[in-house]
Design a protein around this motif. Structure first.
Motif, PDB file in Angstrom:
ATOM      1  N   LEU A   1      -0.307  11.314   1.002  1.00 58.13           N
ATOM      2  CA  LEU A   1      -0.866  10.652  -0.183  1.00 58.13           C
ATOM      3  C   LEU A   1       0.163   9.767  -0.883  1.00 58.13           C
ATOM      4  N   PHE A   2       1.402  10.231  -0.993  1.00 61.09           N
ATOM      5  CA  PHE A   2       2.434   9.416  -1.632  1.00 61.09           C
ATOM      6  C   PHE A   2       2.737   8.166  -0.805  1.00 61.09           C
ATOM      7  N   LEU A   3       2.882   8.323   0.503  1.00 59.54           N
ATOM      8  CA  LEU A   3       3.167   7.169   1.349  1.00 59.54           C
ATOM      9  C   LEU A   3       2.026   6.158   1.309  1.00 59.54           C
ATOM     10  N   PHE A   4       0.817   6.645   1.131  1.00 63.62           N
ATOM     11  CA  PHE A   4      -0.346   5.756   1.145  1.00 63.62           C
ATOM     12  C   PHE A   4      -0.395   4.844  -0.085  1.00 63.62           C
ATOM     13  N   SER A   5       0.381   5.145  -1.106  1.00 61.54           N
ATOM     14  CA  SER A   5       0.399   4.280  -2.290  1.00 61.54           C
ATOM     15  C   SER A   5       0.848   2.863  -1.943  1.00 61.54           C
ATOM     16  N   ASP A   6       1.553   2.711  -0.809  1.00 63.97           N
ATOM     17  CA  ASP A   6       1.961   1.385  -0.334  1.00 63.97           C
ATOM     18  C   ASP A   6       0.763   0.510   0.041  1.00 63.97           C
ATOM     19  N   GLU A   7      -0.366   1.137   0.332  1.00 68.25           N
ATOM     20  CA  GLU A   7      -1.536   0.396   0.819  1.00 68.25           C
ATOM     21  C   GLU A   7      -2.510   0.016  -0.293  1.00 68.25           C
ATOM     22  N   LEU A   8      -2.323   0.580  -1.469  1.00 69.19           N
ATOM     23  CA  LEU A   8      -3.314   0.400  -2.530  1.00 69.19           C
ATOM     24  C   LEU A   8      -3.103  -0.911  -3.279  1.00 69.19           C
TER      25      LEU A   8
ATOM     26  N   ASN B   1     -10.806   0.963   6.925  1.00 68.30           N
ATOM     27  CA  ASN B   1      -9.847   1.697   7.754  1.00 68.30           C
ATOM     28  C   ASN B   1      -8.780   2.385   6.900  1.00 68.30           C
ATOM     29  N   LYS B   2      -8.409   1.758   5.780  1.00 65.51           N
ATOM     30  CA  LYS B   2      -7.482   2.404   4.853  1.00 65.51           C
ATOM     31  C   LYS B   2      -8.162   3.566   4.139  1.00 65.51           C
ATOM     32  N   TRP B   3      -9.420   3.359   3.776  1.00 66.87           N
ATOM     33  CA  TRP B   3     -10.162   4.420   3.082  1.00 66.87           C
ATOM     34  C   TRP B   3     -10.251   5.679   3.943  1.00 66.87           C
ATOM     35  N   LEU B   4     -10.389   5.514   5.248  1.00 63.75           N
ATOM     36  CA  LEU B   4     -10.506   6.678   6.131  1.00 63.75           C
ATOM     37  C   LEU B   4      -9.258   7.557   6.052  1.00 63.75           C
ATOM     38  N   PHE B   5      -8.081   6.933   6.014  1.00 62.96           N
ATOM     39  CA  PHE B   5      -6.837   7.713   5.888  1.00 62.96           C
ATOM     40  C   PHE B   5      -6.755   8.379   4.520  1.00 62.96           C
ATOM     41  N   LEU B   6      -7.109   7.640   3.461  1.00 64.28           N
ATOM     42  CA  LEU B   6      -7.072   8.215   2.118  1.00 64.28           C
ATOM     43  C   LEU B   6      -8.063   9.368   2.003  1.00 64.28           C
ATOM     44  N   ALA B   7      -9.239   9.215   2.603  1.00 66.50           N
ATOM     45  CA  ALA B   7     -10.246  10.274   2.561  1.00 66.50           C
ATOM     46  C   ALA B   7      -9.770  11.514   3.313  1.00 66.50           C
ATOM     47  N   LEU B   8      -9.130  11.308   4.467  1.00 67.17           N
ATOM     48  CA  LEU B   8      -8.629  12.449   5.238  1.00 67.17           C
ATOM     49  C   LEU B   8      -7.595  13.233   4.441  1.00 67.17           C
ATOM     50  N   ALA B   9      -6.632  12.537   3.842  1.00 68.08           N
ATOM     51  CA  ALA B   9      -5.604  13.215   3.047  1.00 68.08           C
ATOM     52  C   ALA B   9      -6.218  13.912   1.841  1.00 68.08           C
ATOM     53  N   SER B  10      -7.194  13.263   1.184  1.00 65.35           N
ATOM     54  CA  SER B  10      -7.838  13.847   0.002  1.00 65.35           C
ATOM     55  C   SER B  10      -8.662  15.070   0.369  1.00 65.35           C
ATOM     56  N   LEU B  11      -9.345  15.009   1.503  1.00 71.80           N
ATOM     57  CA  LEU B  11     -10.148  16.156   1.945  1.00 71.80           C
ATOM     58  C   LEU B  11      -9.262  17.300   2.423  1.00 71.80           C
ATOM     59  N   THR B  12      -8.100  16.983   2.974  1.00 73.06           N
ATOM     60  CA  THR B  12      -7.184  18.030   3.423  1.00 73.06           C
ATOM     61  C   THR B  12      -6.647  18.823   2.239  1.00 73.06           C
TER      62      THR B  12
ATOM     63  N   PHE C   1     -15.031   8.069  -3.257  1.00 70.71           N
ATOM     64  CA  PHE C   1     -16.153   7.172  -3.566  1.00 70.71           C
ATOM     65  C   PHE C   1     -15.675   5.775  -3.955  1.00 70.71           C
ATOM     66  N   LEU C   2     -14.522   5.392  -3.432  1.00 69.47           N
ATOM     67  CA  LEU C   2     -14.033   4.035  -3.677  1.00 69.47           C
ATOM     68  C   LEU C   2     -14.892   3.025  -2.921  1.00 69.47           C
ATOM     69  N   PRO C   3     -15.172   1.865  -3.520  1.00 70.53           N
ATOM     70  CA  PRO C   3     -15.910   0.824  -2.791  1.00 70.53           C
ATOM     71  C   PRO C   3     -15.083   0.317  -1.632  1.00 70.53           C
ATOM     72  N   SER C   4     -15.717   0.085  -0.493  1.00 77.05           N
ATOM     73  CA  SER C   4     -14.983  -0.304   0.701  1.00 77.05           C
ATOM     74  C   SER C   4     -15.231  -1.763   1.052  1.00 77.05           C
ATOM     75  N   ALA C   5     -14.294  -2.331   1.799  1.00 75.18           N
ATOM     76  CA  ALA C   5     -14.380  -3.723   2.222  1.00 75.18           C
ATOM     77  C   ALA C   5     -14.079  -3.789   3.720  1.00 75.18           C
TER      78      ALA C   5
ATOM     79  N   SER D   1       3.193   6.288  10.729  1.00 82.28           N
ATOM     80  CA  SER D   1       3.385   7.435   9.828  1.00 82.28           C
ATOM     81  C   SER D   1       2.056   8.116   9.531  1.00 82.28           C
ATOM     82  N   TYR D   2       1.023   7.322   9.285  1.00 83.57           N
ATOM     83  CA  TYR D   2      -0.280   7.899   8.953  1.00 83.57           C
ATOM     84  C   TYR D   2      -0.877   8.640  10.147  1.00 83.57           C
ATOM     85  N   LEU D   3      -0.662   8.113  11.346  1.00 83.41           N
ATOM     86  CA  LEU D   3      -1.178   8.795  12.540  1.00 83.41           C
ATOM     87  C   LEU D   3      -0.466  10.128  12.744  1.00 83.41           C
ATOM     88  N   LEU D   4       0.845  10.134  12.537  1.00 80.61           N
ATOM     89  CA  LEU D   4       1.608  11.381  12.645  1.00 80.61           C
ATOM     90  C   LEU D   4       1.091  12.420  11.654  1.00 80.61           C
TER      91      LEU D   4
END
Length: 463
Positions: free
Chosen positions: A301-308, A324-335, A378-382, A392-395
């Motif tokens: 989640l911290f590393l993902f702040s680079d994408e926001l 595609n970014k939302w999918l990573f954020l959703a995975l981390a949030s659901l975890t 529930f962020l709007p996606s594009a 890093s996100y895949l790892l």
């Protein structure tokens, strides 16, 4: 065990190659890759061992179930954070401290005596301060200064307790029960350094102002040094450990309450670090696996702040995030929320299954955690966009869904918990407002530390 010590001494020596600018990045990646393989082999093969260096009064090192989880956490989080950090223009001093951080934390997580724990925790504090202050940004520097001042004060409490115990027992080894007063001082010092709400308020300022990769190291690894120490010492402070459990419950609930009301992405994560430490501390038997899980999803989640596009939640909700970014954020949030088949769900279930009177209160914290992260689901996606830190996100995604954690295949209760948290978020979101930051003021920390010491000593003396 001796080979593992030699291995980390070699890493310490190799770290000096980072002063050569042309070698620094390849050195960091090589160190991270090798350490990643070593940590996974230790974890998967359930390696165990111990050694005492320089005789009976020397340094005691141990690898067991507790150490294995922390070593794997260190390897995964450090490698993911370093892959992000080397993409940015940093000086060679920064890369050297980043390289030094890895073996020092490895040695911290195999420490098995009171004085060695003190030495390595102070080393982690110093390296963390230097990493956080090398970017020449004023906010980061002063946040790092607050961190090192308050952590040093905390470890002075720990050292005082250790000294008193040594006078009574004549040893730094963990073979003898620590009496009540020294135990109270040791616990107070480690709680203040471990990221417990009210007494680790330096954490929010530092974690939210540091660079994403440093925030990931701070939350994922650095604060875990004191957490590891508390769990390692638990058998010899068992009578006093109940105060740690109480602080863990309070931290878990209070952290989510503040996080739900926060509007800045990184401050939300920092508040949740204070909360998630509570999950680890309430269960000495299962806290280590939760420490591993927390390191994975929180660094993600911290590393993902680079994408926001913005760290302000209200602005973020008005902007579109690539799917595609939302999918990573959703995975981390659901975890972190405990979605079935994630490491978060497995670790949370292990912790909750060991609790008694704490369980209803920790369920409240679980619901609050889901409510905090529901806004990201529930962020709007594009349309698709290029992702900066995909390796890093895949790892980290792999370890969010890691196959070798013992899942119990519970589906209904975690899903009901998540749905309850989401519903709660939609009910209360209109009432949420950022709370005062009075507790983060360094001028109030001395008063809070005095209260902490009094509580820990009184509870320990009456244990």
């Amino acid at each position: 065990m001796n080979n593992y010590v030699i291995y980390n001494l070699i890493l310490l020596i190799i770290a000096f190659l980072c002063f050569n600018k042309s070698l620094s990045r390849i050195t960091l990646l090589t160190m991270g890759g090798v350490n990643f393989l070593v940590a996974n082999l230790i974890y998967i093969n359930q390696f165990a061992g111990e050694a005492t260096l320089r005789g009976a009064f020397g340094v005691h090192l141990v690898i067991d179930g507790l150490s294995r989880n922390f070593l794997l956490m260190n390897a995964v989080v450090w490698l993911a954070s370093t892959m992000v950090g080397i993409k940015k223009k940093r000086n060679t001093v920064y890369y050297f401290f980043l390289a030094l951080f890895l073996p020092v934390c490895n040695l911290a997580f195999v420490s098995g005596d009171l004085f060695n724990i003190y030495v390595v925790l102070e080393l982690i504090t110093l390296i963390t301060f230097l990493l956080s202050s090398t970017t020449s940004k004023t906010k980061q520097f002063w946040a790092a200064m607050k961190y090192i001042i308050l952590c040093t004060a905390a470890m002075n409490l720990y050292l005082l307790g250790v000294g008193m115990h040594f006078l009574e027992s004549g040893t730094f080894d963990l073979s003898k029960e620590i009496s009540n007063l020294p135990a109270g001082l040791i616990i107070a010092g480690l709680l203040a350094k471990a990221g417990v709400f009210f007494y680790s308020m330096w954490l929010i300022d530092l974690h939210s102002n540091a660079e994403p990769e440093i925030s990931a190291l701070l939350s994922g690894i650095s604060i875990k040094g004191a957490v590891y120490a508390l769990m390692r010492l638990q058998p010899i402070i068992s009578g006093s450990y109940r105060i740690v459990v109480i602080f863990g419950v309070v931290s878990a609930i209070t952290g989510v309450f503040f996080a739900m009301n926060e509007k800045n992405y990184k401050r939300i994560l920092a508040q949740h670090t204070l909360s998630q430490v509570g999950y680890i501390l309430v269960s000495p038997s299962s806290g280590a696996i939760y420490a591993l899980a927390h390191g994975v999803f929180k660094s993600f989640l911290f590393l993902f702040s680079d994408e926001l596009p913005s760290l302000d939640i209200e602005e973020l909700l008005q902007k579109r995030l690539a799917v595609n970014k939302w999918l990573f954020l959703a995975l981390a949030s659901l975890t972190i929320s405990g979605m079935p088949l994630t490491i978060g769900a497995a670790a949370k279930d292990m912790v909750l299954s060991t609790l008694t009177w704490q369980k209803p209160l920790m369920y409240i914290a679980c619901i609050g955690t889901v409510a905090s992260f529901a806004k990201f689901l529930f962020l709007p996606s594009a349309r698709y966009e290029k992702i900066k830190n995909l390796p890093s996100y895949l790892l980290l995604s792999f370890y969010c869904l890691t196959p070798f954690v013992n899942h119990d295949r519970k589906f209904l209760s975690p899903i009901l918990l998540i749905l309850t948290g989401i519903l709660f978020y939609f009910i209360v979101k209109r009432f949420l407002r950022p709370l005062p930051r009075t507790l983060e003021n360094i001028n109030n920390s001395a008063f809070l530390y005095i209260i902490l010491v009094l509580i820990c000593v009184v509870v320990s003396v009456n244990a």
